[in-house]
Motif scaffolding. Structure first.
Motif, PDB file in Angstrom:
ATOM      1  N   ASP A 114       0.827  -1.208   0.000  1.00  9.45           N
ATOM      2  CA  ASP A 114       0.000   0.000   0.000  1.00  9.45           C
ATOM      3  C   ASP A 114       0.864   1.263   0.000  1.00  9.45           C
ATOM      4  O   ASP A 114       0.398   2.342   0.345  1.00  9.45           O
ATOM      5  N   GLY A 115       2.148   1.114  -0.343  1.00  4.29           N
ATOM      6  CA  GLY A 115       3.050   2.254  -0.388  1.00  4.29           C
ATOM      7  C   GLY A 115       3.772   2.544   0.912  1.00  4.29           C
ATOM      8  O   GLY A 115       4.477   3.540   1.020  1.00  4.29           O
ATOM      9  N   GLY A 116       3.612   1.678   1.908  1.00  2.00           N
ATOM     10  CA  GLY A 116       4.244   1.889   3.204  1.00  2.00           C
ATOM     11  C   GLY A 116       5.618   1.248   3.298  1.00  2.00           C
ATOM     12  O   GLY A 116       6.233   0.878   2.302  1.00  2.00           O
ATOM     13  N   LYS A 117       6.070   1.091   4.523  1.00  2.00           N
ATOM     14  CA  LYS A 117       7.434   0.624   4.808  1.00  2.00           C
ATOM     15  C   LYS A 117       7.543  -0.874   5.069  1.00  2.00           C
ATOM     16  O   LYS A 117       8.574  -1.478   4.805  1.00  2.00           O
ATOM     17  N   TRP A 118       6.490  -1.487   5.624  1.00  6.22           N
ATOM     18  CA  TRP A 118       6.612  -2.830   6.165  1.00  6.22           C
ATOM     19  C   TRP A 118       5.988  -3.914   5.296  1.00  6.22           C
ATOM     20  O   TRP A 118       4.921  -3.741   4.734  1.00  6.22           O
ATOM     21  N   THR A 119       6.668  -5.043   5.237  1.00 10.61           N
ATOM     22  CA  THR A 119       6.138  -6.274   4.671  1.00 10.61           C
ATOM     23  C   THR A 119       5.885  -7.198   5.850  1.00 10.61           C
ATOM     24  O   THR A 119       6.768  -7.379   6.690  1.00 10.61           O
ATOM     25  N   VAL A 120       4.705  -7.769   5.934  1.00 11.97           N
ATOM     26  CA  VAL A 120       4.357  -8.650   7.046  1.00 11.97           C
ATOM     27  C   VAL A 120       4.516 -10.097   6.615  1.00 11.97           C
ATOM     28  O   VAL A 120       4.032 -10.504   5.553  1.00 11.97           O
ATOM     29  N   CYS A 121       5.201 -10.856   7.425  1.00  6.29           N
ATOM     30  CA  CYS A 121       5.331 -12.294   7.228  1.00  6.29           C
ATOM     31  C   CYS A 121       4.722 -12.957   8.459  1.00  6.29           C
ATOM     32  O   CYS A 121       5.378 -13.068   9.489  1.00  6.29           O
ATOM     33  N   ASN A 122       3.464 -13.334   8.357  1.00  9.73           N
ATOM     34  CA  ASN A 122       2.776 -13.976   9.470  1.00  9.73           C
ATOM     35  C   ASN A 122       2.739 -15.480   9.208  1.00  9.73           C
ATOM     36  O   ASN A 122       2.445 -15.915   8.097  1.00  9.73           O
ATOM     37  N   LEU A 123       3.061 -16.254  10.216  1.00 11.84           N
ATOM     38  CA  LEU A 123       3.071 -17.713  10.096  1.00 11.84           C
ATOM     39  C   LEU A 123       1.999 -18.301  11.008  1.00 11.84           C
ATOM     40  O   LEU A 123       2.278 -18.684  12.135  1.00 11.84           O
ATOM     41  N   PRO A 124       0.746 -18.362  10.529  1.00 11.45           N
ATOM     42  CA  PRO A 124      -0.323 -18.907  11.363  1.00 11.45           C
ATOM     43  C   PRO A 124      -0.161 -20.405  11.573  1.00 11.45           C
ATOM     44  O   PRO A 124       0.324 -21.122  10.690  1.00 11.45           O
ATOM     45  N   ALA A 125      -0.574 -20.879  12.727  1.00  6.64           N
ATOM     46  CA  ALA A 125      -0.469 -22.305  13.045  1.00  6.64           C
ATOM     47  C   ALA A 125      -1.286 -23.150  12.087  1.00  6.64           C
ATOM     48  O   ALA A 125      -0.903 -24.268  11.749  1.00  6.64           O
ATOM     49  N   ILE A 126      -2.426 -22.621  11.638  1.00  5.05           N
ATOM     50  CA  ILE A 126      -3.279 -23.306  10.662  1.00  5.05           C
ATOM     51  C   ILE A 126      -3.502 -22.363   9.496  1.00  5.05           C
ATOM     52  O   ILE A 126      -3.808 -21.192   9.680  1.00  5.05           O
ATOM     53  N   PHE A 127      -3.337 -22.890   8.291  1.00  3.04           N
ATOM     54  CA  PHE A 127      -3.571 -22.076   7.101  1.00  3.04           C
ATOM     55  C   PHE A 127      -4.277 -22.935   6.054  1.00  3.04           C
ATOM     56  O   PHE A 127      -4.318 -24.161   6.160  1.00  3.04           O
ATOM     57  N   THR A 128      -4.810 -22.281   5.047  1.00  2.02           N
ATOM     58  CA  THR A 128      -5.451 -22.971   3.936  1.00  2.02           C
ATOM     59  C   THR A 128      -4.511 -22.887   2.748  1.00  2.02           C
ATOM     60  O   THR A 128      -4.104 -21.779   2.354  1.00  2.02           O
ATOM     61  N   ASP A 129      -4.144 -24.044   2.173  1.00  2.00           N
ATOM     62  CA  ASP A 129      -3.203 -24.046   1.054  1.00  2.00           C
ATOM     63  C   ASP A 129      -3.892 -23.622  -0.244  1.00  2.00           C
ATOM     64  O   ASP A 129      -5.093 -23.316  -0.263  1.00  2.00           O
ATOM     65  N   GLU A 130      -3.129 -23.625  -1.328  1.00  2.00           N
ATOM     66  CA  GLU A 130      -3.640 -23.155  -2.620  1.00  2.00           C
ATOM     67  C   GLU A 130      -4.770 -24.019  -3.172  1.00  2.00           C
ATOM     68  O   GLU A 130      -5.518 -23.599  -4.053  1.00  2.00           O
ATOM     69  N   ASN A 131      -4.940 -25.230  -2.630  1.00  2.13           N
ATOM     70  CA  ASN A 131      -6.028 -26.116  -3.050  1.00  2.13           C
ATOM     71  C   ASN A 131      -7.226 -26.061  -2.114  1.00  2.13           C
ATOM     72  O   ASN A 131      -8.149 -26.879  -2.226  1.00  2.13           O
ATOM     73  N   GLY A 132      -7.195 -25.119  -1.164  1.00  2.16           N
ATOM     74  CA  GLY A 132      -8.299 -24.981  -0.232  1.00  2.16           C
ATOM     75  C   GLY A 132      -8.284 -25.990   0.902  1.00  2.16           C
ATOM     76  O   GLY A 132      -9.276 -26.156   1.602  1.00  2.16           O
ATOM     77  N   ILE A 133      -7.145 -26.657   1.102  1.00  2.00           N
ATOM     78  CA  ILE A 133      -7.018 -27.674   2.149  1.00  2.00           C
ATOM     79  C   ILE A 133      -6.394 -27.051   3.389  1.00  2.00           C
ATOM     80  O   ILE A 133      -5.376 -26.359   3.307  1.00  2.00           O
ATOM     81  N   GLU A 134      -7.007 -27.303   4.533  1.00  3.53           N
ATOM     82  CA  GLU A 134      -6.497 -26.801   5.800  1.00  3.53           C
ATOM     83  C   GLU A 134      -5.245 -27.573   6.190  1.00  3.53           C
ATOM     84  O   GLU A 134      -5.226 -28.805   6.141  1.00  3.53           O
ATOM     85  N   ARG A 135      -4.189 -26.844   6.556  1.00  7.66           N
ATOM     86  CA  ARG A 135      -2.899 -27.455   6.891  1.00  7.66           C
ATOM     87  C   ARG A 135      -2.353 -26.866   8.187  1.00  7.66           C
ATOM     88  O   ARG A 135      -2.655 -25.729   8.539  1.00  7.66           O
ATOM     89  N   ALA A 136      -1.487 -27.632   8.822  1.00  9.08           N
ATOM     90  CA  ALA A 136      -0.755 -27.151   9.993  1.00  9.08           C
ATOM     91  C   ALA A 136       0.574 -26.570   9.532  1.00  9.08           C
ATOM     92  O   ALA A 136       1.219 -27.129   8.634  1.00  9.08           O
ATOM     93  N   LEU A 137       1.000 -25.475  10.128  1.00  7.30           N
ATOM     94  CA  LEU A 137       2.285 -24.865   9.799  1.00  7.30           C
ATOM     95  C   LEU A 137       3.433 -25.841  10.042  1.00  7.30           C
ATOM     96  O   LEU A 137       4.347 -25.969   9.238  1.00  7.30           O
ATOM     97  N   TRP A 138       3.386 -26.542  11.172  1.00  2.93           N
ATOM     98  CA  TRP A 138       4.457 -27.458  11.571  1.00  2.93           C
ATOM     99  C   TRP A 138       3.825 -28.799  11.931  1.00  2.93           C
ATOM    100  O   TRP A 138       3.664 -29.120  13.103  1.00  2.93           O
ATOM    101  N   PRO A 139       3.441 -29.565  10.931  1.00  3.03           N
ATOM    102  CA  PRO A 139       2.699 -30.804  11.198  1.00  3.03           C
ATOM    103  C   PRO A 139       3.469 -31.835  12.010  1.00  3.03           C
ATOM    104  O   PRO A 139       2.855 -32.612  12.756  1.00  3.03           O
ATOM    105  N   GLU A 140       4.793 -31.840  11.930  1.00  2.61           N
ATOM    106  CA  GLU A 140       5.584 -32.800  12.703  1.00  2.61           C
ATOM    107  C   GLU A 140       5.558 -32.482  14.198  1.00  2.61           C
ATOM    108  O   GLU A 140       5.599 -33.378  15.031  1.00  2.61           O
ATOM    109  N   GLY A 141       5.519 -31.217  14.535  1.00  2.00           N
ATOM    110  CA  GLY A 141       5.550 -30.804  15.936  1.00  2.00           C
ATOM    111  C   GLY A 141       4.183 -30.478  16.516  1.00  2.00           C
ATOM    112  O   GLY A 141       3.937 -30.725  17.695  1.00  2.00           O
ATOM    113  N   ARG A 142       3.319 -29.919  15.684  1.00  2.00           N
ATOM    114  CA  ARG A 142       1.977 -29.532  16.123  1.00  2.00           C
ATOM    115  C   ARG A 142       0.989 -29.881  15.012  1.00  2.00           C
ATOM    116  O   ARG A 142       0.609 -29.029  14.201  1.00  2.00           O
ATOM    117  N   PRO A 143       0.585 -31.152  14.986  1.00  2.00           N
ATOM    118  CA  PRO A 143      -0.327 -31.601  13.919  1.00  2.00           C
ATOM    119  C   PRO A 143      -1.682 -30.896  13.989  1.00  2.00           C
ATOM    120  O   PRO A 143      -2.085 -30.369  15.031  1.00  2.00           O
TER     121      PRO A 143
END
Length: 172
Positions: A114-143
């Motif tokens: 938006d013309g500002g200074k910051w780029t945000v890199c947020n790593l949510p514990a659960i996210f939806t992948d490009e196929n619409g499938i719910e995934r865990a960020l770290w499935p080996e440690g926190r399924p």
């Protein structure tokens, strides 16, 4: 953190000419200055990379308006005056509160897209992948199943800040 990082640096073969908890100077002329919110930084110019890591040690601090204001004041009054043009700034933290240091900086300086200074890199514990499938960020440690159970056992307030990186006002 300085002690931990020093062990990593030494294991990587980095030689330090000056080696104290507050400052390192490498034999190649590089260096690191370590401080905390409210700590000494005056007189130390920052060039290269400037990193603020976890300005709040816990939710209690982040929920204290006074502590939040102290962090913002330190950043604006002490930290920013040390930053030279071209410095890459990195702000790493748990998003405990909507008005934490990250929230304030984003409000004042905005997102890059938006013309500002910051780029945000947020790593949510659960996210939806490009196929619409719910995934865990770290499935080996926190399924995913574990994360769903955890969500059911904490408040939504805790869930959205601690696990999803998107703090909400309490009660919303």
């Amino acid at each position: 953190q300085s002690r931990r990082a020093r062990r990593v640096a030494k294991a990587a073969g980095i030689e330090l000419e000056k080696d104290s908890l507050g400052e390192w100077v490498t034999s190649d002329g590089g260096g690191v200055i370590w401080t905390s919110i409210g700590g000494a930084i005056t007189g130390d110019p920052i060039s290269g990379v400037a990193i603020v890591d976890d300005p709040f040690k816990n939710r209690k601090e982040a929920e204290s308006q006074t502590v939040r204001e102290n962090a913002v004041d330190f950043y604006e009054d002490d930290w920013m005056s040390r930053i030279h043009p071209g410095v890459s700034e990195i702000l790493i933290n748990t998003r405990w509160h909507v008005s934490d240091l990250t929230g304030v900086r984003l409000e004042k300086e905005g997102l890059v897209e938006d013309g500002g200074k910051w780029t945000v890199c947020n790593l949510p514990a659960i996210f939806t992948d490009e196929n619409g499938i719910e995934r865990a960020l770290w499935p080996e440690g926190r399924p995913l199943e574990w994360l769903h159970k955890r969500r059911a056992s904490v408040t939504e307030y805790a869930w959205w800040s601690m696990y999803m990186g998107e703090p909400r006002p309490r009660g919303s």
